[in-house]
Design an enzyme around this catalytic site. Structure first.
Site, mmCIF file in Angstrom:
data_model
loop_
_atom_site.group_PDB
_atom_site.id
_atom_site.type_symbol
_atom_site.label_atom_id
_atom_site.label_comp_id
_atom_site.label_asym_id
_atom_site.label_seq_id
_atom_site.Cartn_x
_atom_site.Cartn_y
_atom_site.Cartn_z
ATOM 1 N N THR A 9 12.926 6.101 -6.551
ATOM 2 C CA THR A 9 11.786 6.956 -6.855
ATOM 3 C C THR A 9 11.796 7.245 -8.353
ATOM 4 O O THR A 9 12.846 7.162 -8.992
ATOM 5 C CB THR A 9 11.830 8.260 -6.041
ATOM 6 O OG1 THR A 9 10.711 9.088 -6.384
ATOM 7 C CG2 THR A 9 13.103 9.050 -6.301
ATOM 8 N N GLY A 10 10.639 7.561 -8.898
ATOM 9 C CA GLY A 10 10.572 7.821 -10.329
ATOM 10 C C GLY A 10 9.431 7.057 -10.953
ATOM 11 O O GLY A 10 8.493 6.637 -10.266
ATOM 12 N N SER A 51 2.449 13.805 -3.200
ATOM 13 C CA SER A 51 2.739 12.512 -3.816
ATOM 14 C C SER A 51 2.937 11.399 -2.792
ATOM 15 O O SER A 51 3.361 10.302 -3.155
ATOM 16 C CB SER A 51 4.001 12.635 -4.686
ATOM 17 O OG SER A 51 5.044 13.207 -3.920
ATOM 18 N N ARG A 69 -3.658 0.226 -10.078
ATOM 19 C CA ARG A 69 -2.261 0.217 -10.517
ATOM 20 C C ARG A 69 -1.339 0.227 -9.293
ATOM 21 O O ARG A 69 -1.494 1.015 -8.370
ATOM 22 C CB ARG A 69 -1.988 1.455 -11.387
ATOM 23 C CG ARG A 69 -0.538 1.591 -11.855
ATOM 24 C CD ARG A 69 0.299 2.461 -10.947
ATOM 25 N NE ARG A 69 1.621 2.720 -11.499
ATOM 26 C CZ ARG A 69 2.608 3.296 -10.827
ATOM 27 N NH1 ARG A 69 2.426 3.656 -9.577
ATOM 28 N NH2 ARG A 69 3.772 3.510 -11.387
ATOM 29 N N THR A 94 8.106 9.586 -4.710
ATOM 30 C CA THR A 94 8.046 8.745 -3.520
ATOM 31 C C THR A 94 9.054 9.222 -2.505
ATOM 32 O O THR A 94 10.138 9.655 -2.888
ATOM 33 C CB THR A 94 8.431 7.312 -3.935
ATOM 34 O OG1 THR A 94 7.476 6.869 -4.878
ATOM 35 C CG2 THR A 94 8.504 6.370 -2.772
ATOM 36 N N THR A 104 4.292 6.134 -0.968
ATOM 37 C CA THR A 104 3.911 6.981 -2.096
ATOM 38 C C THR A 104 2.419 6.877 -2.398
ATOM 39 O O THR A 104 1.785 5.866 -2.054
ATOM 40 C CB THR A 104 4.698 6.548 -3.364
ATOM 41 O OG1 THR A 104 4.485 7.497 -4.396
ATOM 42 C CG2 THR A 104 4.277 5.176 -3.859
HETATM 43 C C1 SD4 Z 1 5.430 5.023 -8.600
HETATM 44 N N1 SD4 Z 1 7.761 5.252 -8.068
HETATM 45 O O1 SD4 Z 1 4.379 4.715 -8.084
HETATM 46 C C2 SD4 Z 1 6.464 5.788 -7.780
HETATM 47 C C3 SD4 Z 1 6.332 7.248 -8.032
HETATM 48 C C4 SD4 Z 1 7.559 8.067 -7.824
HETATM 49 O O2 SD4 Z 1 8.859 9.872 -8.545
HETATM 50 O O3 SD4 Z 1 8.404 7.807 -7.031
HETATM 51 N N2 SD4 Z 1 7.753 9.126 -8.581
HETATM 52 O O4 SD4 Z 1 5.689 4.772 -9.775
#
Ligand code: SD4
Length: 314
Positions: A208-209, A48, A185, A157, A175
């Site tokens: 993160t998320g 990721s 995107r 991330t 990320t």
């Molecule tokens: C995103 N925040 O591109 C990042 C992905 C991430 O846990 O951190 N996921 O949306």
């Protein structure tokens, strides 16, 4: 000032370790953040972030990254960058060599190549195989994958916050974003105030998320502002997520995961995550801390809209 570095996720342990070694040798927080993030970006096993990150729906790896310097309040970011393994280092050069804060897409790549970066294939055999499996599943079952959070290891991330021995803070985020995302995107990670924020007079935060939800609430800026108002880093993380969930309730907006880490200028830190998305046994909210006490992997805390703030203790 005893240095400390915190990172998101279990895979952040190696980065935390590297960042700590640099800080212990007297490195500045900004350098520690960049070099620590590079460790994760270059690790093909982390699916990721950077090299080996899962691609967009067309099979192209598009990377987002940002870095912010507490000492100068300068920041640099790249969005939807392709072909470069270490996007946080490009983000740092955007900060240092341009009058701008963010470059995106092909022009971010042009800037990177003009500054000595080398274009490389970011797909590994493993990430290519996963994209091919996704494509097969798509043609068998319909037009879109709506629930990114249902899929294991499709996004995460590395966010990092560091405090150096000179009392300066820095933050970083890097990320490949959501796997199978729409081309172009851009998530929260490269957005100052969303994916990361630092104010040397207060503290730093990184998130993160599910970025499409989190970037609507600027949660890193909010966490730092809450610390400024007197909340502890732990309280600030909880409260920033409660705000997000008030505005975007998972029961109305669909289940999503969101998590944040925060580091105050005196070295006190905290972290929190939403339950939705981040508490299943195969998806624990884990984060790493490296300090004079060693490198530790911590878990939690998990927050719902009803979570009561813990007492103000530190
Ligand atoms: C995103 N925040 O591109 C990042 C992905 C991430 O846990 O951190 N996921 O949306």
């Amino acid at each position: 000032m005893p240095p400390v570095i915190i990172t998101t996720w279990k895979f952040g342990l190696a980065a935390a370790h590297t960042g700590w070694e640099l800080l212990a040798q007297g490195a500045h927080a900004l350098d520690a953040i960049e070099k620590a993030a590079n460790v994760t970006e270059l690790d093909p096993e982390v699916t990721s972030v950077g090299y080996g990150g899962l691609p967009n729906r067309e099979g192209v790896v598009e990377l987002d990254a940002a870095i912010m310097d507490g000492a100068t309040h300068a920041a640099g970011a790249v969005a939807a960058l392709t072909g470069i393994k270490t996007p946080i280092s490009v983000a740092r050069l955007v900060m240092e060599r341009t009058p701008h804060t963010m470059l995106a897409g092909d022009n971010a790549k042009r800037f990177a190549l003009a500054n000595g970066f080398v274009e490389e294939d970011l797909l590994t055999p493993q990430s290519l195989a996963r994209w091919e499996a996704y494509r097969r599943a798509q043609s068998a079952s319909g037009p879109d994958v709506a629930h990114f959070d249902d899929l294991p290891e499709t996004h995460d991330t590395i966010g990092l916050c560091a405090l150096d021995r000179y009392g300066d803070l820095a933050a970083g985020c890097t990320t490949s974003g959501l796997a199978w995302k729409w081309p172009g995107r851009v998530g929260d990670s490269p957005i100052i105030g969303s994916g990361l924020y630092v104010d040397n007079a207060v503290g730093a935060a990184a998130a993160t998320g599910h970025g499409d939800e989190m970037m609507r609430a600027c949660i890193s800026f909010r966490a730092v502002t809450l610390m400024e108002q007197g909340l502890t880093p732990q309280q600030a993380c909880i409260e920033a997520l409660r705000y997000l969930m008030r505005k975007r309730p998972p029961e109305r907006c669909g289940l999503y995961g969101a998590a944040i880490i925060a580091l105050r200028r005196d070295g006190v830190f905290g972290a929190a995550a939403t339950c939705s998305g981040f508490h299943a046994p195969n998806r624990l909210w884990q984060w790493a801390v490296a300090s004079e006490q060693g490198v530790q992997l911590l878990e939690g805390v998990y927050v719902t809209p009803d979570t009561v703030l813990p007492a103000l203790s530190s």
